[in-house]
Design an enzyme around this catalytic site. Sequence first.
Site, PDB file in Angstrom:
ATOM      1  N   PHE A  90       0.848  -1.182   0.000  1.00  0.00           N
ATOM      2  CA  PHE A  90       0.000   0.000   0.000  1.00  0.00           C
ATOM      3  C   PHE A  90       0.891   1.242   0.000  1.00  0.00           C
ATOM      4  O   PHE A  90       1.981   1.240   0.575  1.00  0.00           O
ATOM      5  CB  PHE A  90      -0.922  -0.013   1.217  1.00  0.00           C
ATOM      6  N   ASP A 161       6.697  -2.759   8.708  1.00  0.00           N
ATOM      7  CA  ASP A 161       5.332  -2.327   8.418  1.00  0.00           C
ATOM      8  C   ASP A 161       4.446  -3.537   8.713  1.00  0.00           C
ATOM      9  O   ASP A 161       4.332  -4.453   7.905  1.00  0.00           O
ATOM     10  CB  ASP A 161       5.199  -1.883   6.967  1.00  0.00           C
ATOM     11  N   HIS A 164      -0.600  -5.463   8.562  1.00  0.00           N
ATOM     12  CA  HIS A 164      -1.395  -6.677   8.323  1.00  0.00           C
ATOM     13  C   HIS A 164      -1.092  -7.776   9.336  1.00  0.00           C
ATOM     14  O   HIS A 164      -1.643  -8.873   9.201  1.00  0.00           O
ATOM     15  CB  HIS A 164      -1.083  -7.255   6.930  1.00  0.00           C
ATOM     16  N   GLN A 187      -7.205   0.742  10.832  1.00  0.00           N
ATOM     17  CA  GLN A 187      -8.204   1.241   9.881  1.00  0.00           C
ATOM     18  C   GLN A 187      -9.368   0.251   9.796  1.00  0.00           C
ATOM     19  O   GLN A 187      -9.243  -0.907  10.202  1.00  0.00           O
ATOM     20  CB  GLN A 187      -7.527   1.454   8.515  1.00  0.00           C
ATOM     21  N   LYS A 190      -8.925  -3.459   8.921  1.00  0.00           N
ATOM     22  CA  LYS A 190      -7.830  -4.219   9.487  1.00  0.00           C
ATOM     23  C   LYS A 190      -8.326  -5.274  10.481  1.00  0.00           C
ATOM     24  O   LYS A 190      -9.497  -5.340  10.831  1.00  0.00           O
ATOM     25  CB  LYS A 190      -6.831  -3.283  10.167  1.00  0.00           C
ATOM     26  N   ARG A 219       5.391  18.134  23.200  1.00  0.00           N
ATOM     27  CA  ARG A 219       5.217  18.342  24.646  1.00  0.00           C
ATOM     28  C   ARG A 219       5.296  17.019  25.408  1.00  0.00           C
ATOM     29  O   ARG A 219       4.602  16.061  25.062  1.00  0.00           O
ATOM     30  CB  ARG A 219       3.862  18.976  24.951  1.00  0.00           C
ATOM     31  N   TYR A 226       3.637  24.947  28.249  1.00  0.00           N
ATOM     32  CA  TYR A 226       3.831  25.018  26.800  1.00  0.00           C
ATOM     33  C   TYR A 226       5.306  25.126  26.428  1.00  0.00           C
ATOM     34  O   TYR A 226       5.686  25.879  25.527  1.00  0.00           O
ATOM     35  CB  TYR A 226       3.023  26.178  26.191  1.00  0.00           C
ATOM     36  N   ARG A 236      -2.057  12.114  18.527  1.00  0.00           N
ATOM     37  CA  ARG A 236      -2.625  11.441  19.703  1.00  0.00           C
ATOM     38  C   ARG A 236      -3.917  10.703  19.367  1.00  0.00           C
ATOM     39  O   ARG A 236      -4.786  11.227  18.673  1.00  0.00           O
ATOM     40  CB  ARG A 236      -2.907  12.458  20.817  1.00  0.00           C
TER      41      ARG A 236
END
Length: 388
Positions: A90, A161, A164, A187, A190, A219, A226, A236
């Site tokens: 992909f 990767d 799968h 996703q 999956k 952070r 900050y 996140r």
Amino acid sequence: MTSAEFPAPRFPEWPQYGEEERAGLTRALEQGQWWRVGGAEVSAFEREFADFHGAPYALAVTNGTHALELAVELLGIRPGEEVIVPAFTFISSSMAVQRLGAVPVPVDVLPDTYNIDPAAAAAAVTDRTRAIMPVHMAGFFSDMDALGKLATDAGVAILQDAAHAHGARWRGQRVGEFGSIAAFSFQNGKLMTAGEGGALLVPDRETYDEGFVRHSCGRPPSDRRYLHETAGTNYRMNEFSGAVLRAQLARLPEQIARREANWPILRALLAAIPGVEPQGRDDRCDVVPHYMAMFRLPGITEERRNAVVDALVARGIPAFVAFRPIYRTDAFWSAPTEPLSVDDLARRCPTTEEIGRDCVWLHHRTLLGDEAGLTAIASTLTAVLSEH
């Protein structure tokens, strides 16, 4: 027989969910904090996912593509440096490299497993190579013995990767037990899903801490003033996704066992059809979770292959064309590449050219059904091939 007359087989729906997911969503809702810094679900999921895969740490992120991008950052790969990738994958595998200004180097894959060819990877190593990215296609592990030796000899990193490969094992080793970073996707299609989502397995606390800072706009989790420490972005995962994925992970082993039991049956049925070659399995793969059920139709044209897939879909089989070679997409050429042409890469990747033209994959929910459904796949494919 027309598609209207042909009886459509029935397969389990996907995604699968139950009271566990509902309970998790309620738990996330009622805890009063819906983002990971104040909540408990994502952190709990990271611990459980890392334990399941034998890794010291996991870092949950927004999706699998972002997981790969963050992994490339954590490996310190700079613009202009090279990452060897399989040409049959992909587009995220190469795009994640390119998004950071590095250069993906597509190499050929093996004709039976569709995984990266270690010899082709070795031939592509240069003094600019910084990593090799095996993609465990359809959950079948790449040859980690040969690739591990190659990476050690060349002094480069391995970046798995594993989009799968949830729950896969190679010679008894889980994805997180190789000491390398591995990237996963959650996703919608999956093997476990929250609609979107991703994760990294990382080998040590230092890498986890750096990944956390980079995935949270630079952070650290304790920052209240900050004081952004480094360049980063917001990758996140939210608490609702984390809660759903905890339930999905709990049901994964049973689903893997069912797919492992059904794949040999379907593979034998497909292999008995003239002109059909199912994906092969390296005997060193102890557990294959089967993200897809893949097979080739050697010698077929791309147009005819596409017509076969359309006919299967019309008859109720969740079929798809396989990935095209990454270098045969406009996206590949819109970012840094080697100074080569499409034809140059096609000559370097003859097996990928063939697979991209003749390969079909079936959704893994077909392997969660019963033997009648598997028989229906084979009989439907036989009928379709006789008509196309």
